[in-house]
Every structure is written in C-alpha cells, then in structure tokens.
Design a protein around this motif. Structure first.
Motif, PDB file in Angstrom:
ATOM      1  N   GLY A   1      -1.028 -40.323  20.686  1.00 34.22           N
ATOM      2  CA  GLY A   1      -0.506 -40.806  21.962  1.00 34.22           C
ATOM      3  C   GLY A   1      -1.306 -40.371  23.174  1.00 34.22           C
ATOM      4  N   LYS A   2      -2.324 -39.566  22.969  1.00 32.46           N
ATOM      5  CA  LYS A   2      -3.119 -39.044  24.094  1.00 32.46           C
ATOM      6  C   LYS A   2      -3.929 -40.145  24.778  1.00 32.46           C
ATOM      7  CE  LYS A   2      -4.879 -35.475  26.417  1.00 32.46           C
ATOM      8  NZ  LYS A   2      -4.115 -34.836  27.473  1.00 32.46           N
ATOM      9  N   VAL A   3      -4.362 -41.168  24.034  1.00 30.26           N
ATOM     10  CA  VAL A   3      -5.169 -42.227  24.653  1.00 30.26           C
ATOM     11  C   VAL A   3      -4.327 -42.961  25.691  1.00 30.26           C
ATOM     12  CG1 VAL A   3      -6.592 -44.272  24.313  1.00 30.26           C
ATOM     13  CG2 VAL A   3      -6.575 -42.490  22.576  1.00 30.26           C
ATOM     14  N   ILE A   4      -3.164 -43.455  25.287  1.00 30.66           N
ATOM     15  CA  ILE A   4      -2.345 -44.181  26.256  1.00 30.66           C
ATOM     16  C   ILE A   4      -1.863 -43.250  27.357  1.00 30.66           C
ATOM     17  CG2 ILE A   4      -0.106 -44.023  25.095  1.00 30.66           C
ATOM     18  CD1 ILE A   4       0.243 -47.034  26.030  1.00 30.66           C
ATOM     19  N   SER A   5      -1.637 -42.001  27.023  1.00 26.82           N
ATOM     20  CA  SER A   5      -1.207 -41.030  28.028  1.00 26.82           C
ATOM     21  C   SER A   5      -2.250 -40.879  29.133  1.00 26.82           C
ATOM     22  CB  SER A   5      -0.941 -39.684  27.355  1.00 26.82           C
ATOM     23  OG  SER A   5      -0.579 -38.716  28.299  1.00 26.82           O
ATOM     24  N   GLU A   6      -3.505 -40.828  28.754  1.00 28.07           N
ATOM     25  CA  GLU A   6      -4.584 -40.718  29.756  1.00 28.07           C
ATOM     26  C   GLU A   6      -4.643 -41.977  30.625  1.00 28.07           C
ATOM     27  OE1 GLU A   6      -6.936 -37.944  30.331  1.00 28.07           O
ATOM     28  OE2 GLU A   6      -5.129 -37.125  29.389  1.00 28.07           O
ATOM     29  N   PHE A   7      -4.547 -43.139  29.998  1.00 31.60           N
ATOM     30  CA  PHE A   7      -4.576 -44.397  30.749  1.00 31.60           C
ATOM     31  C   PHE A   7      -3.336 -44.547  31.633  1.00 31.60           C
ATOM     32  CE2 PHE A   7      -8.027 -45.475  27.982  1.00 31.60           C
ATOM     33  CZ  PHE A   7      -8.734 -46.487  28.618  1.00 31.60           C
ATOM     34  N   ALA A   8      -2.211 -44.002  31.196  1.00 30.74           N
ATOM     35  CA  ALA A   8      -0.954 -44.149  31.940  1.00 30.74           C
ATOM     36  C   ALA A   8      -0.917 -43.307  33.214  1.00 30.74           C
ATOM     37  CB  ALA A   8       0.231 -43.773  31.048  1.00 30.74           C
ATOM     38  N   LEU A   9      -1.810 -42.355  33.351  1.00 31.09           N
ATOM     39  CA  LEU A   9      -1.853 -41.511  34.551  1.00 31.09           C
ATOM     40  C   LEU A   9      -2.553 -42.192  35.727  1.00 31.09           C
ATOM     41  CD1 LEU A   9      -2.671 -38.083  32.874  1.00 31.09           C
ATOM     42  CD2 LEU A   9      -0.495 -38.793  33.887  1.00 31.09           C
ATOM     43  N   ILE A  10      -3.099 -43.363  35.501  1.00 31.54           N
ATOM     44  CA  ILE A  10      -3.867 -44.061  36.532  1.00 31.54           C
ATOM     45  C   ILE A  10      -2.930 -44.978  37.313  1.00 31.54           C
ATOM     46  CG2 ILE A  10      -5.784 -45.659  36.922  1.00 31.54           C
ATOM     47  CD1 ILE A  10      -6.882 -44.486  34.179  1.00 31.54           C
TER      48      ILE A  10
ATOM     49  N   MET B   1      -5.298 -34.899  34.278  1.00 30.55           N
ATOM     50  CA  MET B   1      -6.054 -35.859  35.077  1.00 30.55           C
ATOM     51  C   MET B   1      -7.048 -36.596  34.179  1.00 30.55           C
ATOM     52  SD  MET B   1      -6.579 -36.795  38.236  1.00 30.55           S
ATOM     53  CE  MET B   1      -7.771 -37.756  39.104  1.00 30.55           C
ATOM     54  N   PRO B   2      -6.982 -37.911  34.160  1.00 26.61           N
ATOM     55  CA  PRO B   2      -7.931 -38.670  33.332  1.00 26.61           C
ATOM     56  C   PRO B   2      -9.372 -38.479  33.822  1.00 26.61           C
ATOM     57  CG  PRO B   2      -6.172 -40.076  34.182  1.00 26.61           C
ATOM     58  CD  PRO B   2      -6.060 -38.761  34.863  1.00 26.61           C
ATOM     59  N   SER B   3     -10.303 -38.640  32.911  1.00 29.97           N
ATOM     60  CA  SER B   3     -11.718 -38.541  33.262  1.00 29.97           C
ATOM     61  C   SER B   3     -12.128 -39.732  34.125  1.00 29.97           C
ATOM     62  CB  SER B   3     -12.569 -38.500  32.000  1.00 29.97           C
ATOM     63  OG  SER B   3     -12.506 -39.746  31.345  1.00 29.97           O
ATOM     64  N   ASP B   4     -13.239 -39.589  34.801  1.00 32.49           N
ATOM     65  CA  ASP B   4     -13.766 -40.674  35.637  1.00 32.49           C
ATOM     66  C   ASP B   4     -14.023 -41.943  34.816  1.00 32.49           C
ATOM     67  OD1 ASP B   4     -13.649 -39.048  37.852  1.00 32.49           O
ATOM     68  OD2 ASP B   4     -15.785 -38.553  37.850  1.00 32.49           O
ATOM     69  N   ILE B   5     -14.488 -41.769  33.578  1.00 30.44           N
ATOM     70  CA  ILE B   5     -14.804 -42.937  32.749  1.00 30.44           C
ATOM     71  C   ILE B   5     -13.524 -43.685  32.355  1.00 30.44           C
ATOM     72  CG2 ILE B   5     -14.885 -41.752  30.509  1.00 30.44           C
ATOM     73  CD1 ILE B   5     -17.508 -44.250  31.486  1.00 30.44           C
ATOM     74  N   VAL B   6     -12.437 -42.959  32.095  1.00 27.51           N
ATOM     75  CA  VAL B   6     -11.162 -43.606  31.769  1.00 27.51           C
ATOM     76  C   VAL B   6     -10.620 -44.332  32.998  1.00 27.51           C
ATOM     77  CG1 VAL B   6      -8.754 -43.184  31.092  1.00 27.51           C
ATOM     78  CG2 VAL B   6     -10.621 -42.062  29.856  1.00 27.51           C
TER      79      VAL B   6
ATOM     80  N   ALA C   1     -11.562 -51.509  35.566  1.00 28.00           N
ATOM     81  CA  ALA C   1     -12.331 -52.673  35.128  1.00 28.00           C
ATOM     82  C   ALA C   1     -11.446 -53.631  34.322  1.00 28.00           C
ATOM     83  CB  ALA C   1     -13.533 -52.238  34.298  1.00 28.00           C
ATOM     84  N   LEU C   2     -10.589 -53.092  33.469  1.00 23.94           N
ATOM     85  CA  LEU C   2      -9.663 -53.948  32.729  1.00 23.94           C
ATOM     86  C   LEU C   2      -8.759 -54.703  33.701  1.00 23.94           C
ATOM     87  CD1 LEU C   2      -8.724 -51.496  29.845  1.00 23.94           C
ATOM     88  CD2 LEU C   2      -9.941 -53.675  29.569  1.00 23.94           C
TER      89      LEU C   2
ATOM     90  N   ILE D   1     -14.352 -44.230  23.852  1.00 28.93           N
ATOM     91  CA  ILE D   1     -13.671 -45.532  23.811  1.00 28.93           C
ATOM     92  C   ILE D   1     -13.782 -46.215  25.171  1.00 28.93           C
ATOM     93  CG2 ILE D   1     -11.407 -46.648  23.648  1.00 28.93           C
ATOM     94  CD1 ILE D   1     -10.726 -44.421  21.525  1.00 28.93           C
ATOM     95  N   ALA D   2     -13.472 -45.488  26.234  1.00 32.81           N
ATOM     96  CA  ALA D   2     -13.538 -46.050  27.585  1.00 32.81           C
ATOM     97  C   ALA D   2     -14.963 -46.491  27.923  1.00 32.81           C
ATOM     98  CB  ALA D   2     -13.027 -45.033  28.606  1.00 32.81           C
ATOM     99  N   SER D   3     -15.940 -45.689  27.551  1.00 34.23           N
ATOM    100  CA  SER D   3     -17.340 -46.025  27.814  1.00 34.23           C
ATOM    101  C   SER D   3     -17.743 -47.300  27.070  1.00 34.23           C
ATOM    102  CB  SER D   3     -18.230 -44.861  27.383  1.00 34.23           C
ATOM    103  OG  SER D   3     -19.580 -45.170  27.571  1.00 34.23           O
ATOM    104  N   TYR D   4     -17.342 -47.400  25.810  1.00 31.49           N
ATOM    105  CA  TYR D   4     -17.652 -48.600  25.031  1.00 31.49           C
ATOM    106  C   TYR D   4     -17.046 -49.837  25.690  1.00 31.49           C
ATOM    107  CZ  TYR D   4     -17.943 -52.018  21.364  1.00 31.49           C
ATOM    108  OH  TYR D   4     -18.214 -53.170  20.678  1.00 31.49           O
ATOM    109  N   LEU D   5     -15.772 -49.741  26.072  1.00 29.51           N
ATOM    110  CA  LEU D   5     -15.109 -50.895  26.692  1.00 29.51           C
ATOM    111  C   LEU D   5     -15.768 -51.276  28.007  1.00 29.51           C
ATOM    112  CD1 LEU D   5     -11.400 -50.045  25.875  1.00 29.51           C
ATOM    113  CD2 LEU D   5     -12.876 -51.718  24.737  1.00 29.51           C
ATOM    114  N   LEU D   6     -16.153 -50.284  28.796  1.00 26.25           N
ATOM    115  CA  LEU D   6     -16.850 -50.574  30.058  1.00 26.25           C
ATOM    116  C   LEU D   6     -18.154 -51.327  29.812  1.00 26.25           C
ATOM    117  CD1 LEU D   6     -16.413 -47.443  32.320  1.00 26.25           C
ATOM    118  CD2 LEU D   6     -15.882 -49.807  32.913  1.00 26.25           C
TER     119      LEU D   6
END
Length: 161
Positions: free
Chosen positions: A29-38, A1-6, A12-13, A149-154
């Motif tokens: 590949g973990k970064v895209i994997s986390e984003f892909a669960l949304i 399960m991705p974190s709330d910030i992800v 937001a994106l 990374i997600a926090s910075y982008l937000l």
C-alpha cells in the motif's frame, strides 16, 4: 512526503487526464500512499489492492496455485498476472503491479536476492515491465522502487505514450 519524482509523475498523469491503479504485494500500500499525499490526486488515483499474502493473490486476483508454485509469489510471471487481473477489477489508464523481496524471508535465491523487485503494468493497452535490484534497507528498497515506477511512467508520458 513524496519524492519529487512521484510528485512530478502525479502531476503529469493529471495533465494528461490519466488515471492509475495499483496491485501491491511487497509495497503493502505504500505506492498509493505516496501518490495520495499529493494535492489534487483524487482525479488521478483509482485505487490499490494490497495482495501481500498468497491467498489474496489467488482468491482476489486469480493467480493460480500452480503459477505460484512454479514461479514463486515474488516473480515476473506472478506480477504480470496481478496486472492483468487488476485491469479487470479497476478501470484505469495506467495499471501497476509490484512484487519483490525487500527483506529476507521470501523466495530469495542467488539469482533472485533480497532487493529484487518485479514491476509489470499497462499504459492504456500497452504492456510494460521491468526488474529492479536495490541493495539497501527494506524501507529504501520500497521507496526506490516507487521512484523507479514514477520515473518509468514519466518517461512514457514524455515519449507520448
């Protein structure tokens, strides 16, 4: 399960009609994997190139052997080159490249201990980067890096980037 910030970052994106792509070394590949669960992430995600091995950094993403020799595969300089090369391979509004040392066995030194992570990217045409240190187990180093990374982008989205 991705974190709330992800989850918030992905939403937001999407709300800003922006796409994102990754060049991942240490995160494998973990970064895209986390984003892909949304849910509904398909309109945001473009792709990811996993470049864990030096040969992939060199042969696919064009990092010179001289750069790797001079700076090491886990460095700010190599991470920047990964981001620059990724922009040429995948058209996305947001580019993120990440290298680092989540576990022993890489190029760690006293100045660059295990837990040191390098992130470089582009927000449209604007380059950005940061260095992060996470003193934790390897999985947590990676997960906390993804959250950073997600926090910075937000923050960039909130600032109107």
């Amino acid at each position: 399960m991705p974190s709330d910030i992800v989850i918030s970052c992905s939403h937001a994106l999407k709300d800003h009609n922006l796409t994102i792509a990754f060049a991942e070394s240490v995160t494998a590949g973990k970064v895209i994997s986390e984003f892909a669960l949304i849910p509904n992430c398909g309109c945001v995600l473009k792709g990811s190139i996993v470049c864990y091995d030096v040969s992939v950094k060199q042969n696919l993403l064009g990092v010179s052997p001289e750069m790797i020799e001079q700076y090491t595969p886990e460095s700010a300089e190599v991470t920047e080159q990964l981001a620059v090369s990724l922009r040429k391979l995948i058209s996305a509004d947001v580019i993120v490249a990440v290298t680092g040392l989540a576990a022993p066995g890489g190029s760690e030194t006293d100045e660059k201990p295990v837990g040191t992570m390098f992130i470089h990217g582009f927000f449209k045409d604007k380059p950005w980067h940061f260095r992060l240190f996470v003193d934790d187990e390897p999985e947590q180093v990676i997960l906390k890096t993804i959250d950073a990374i997600a926090s910075y982008l937000l923050k960039q989205l909130a600032a109107g980037a």
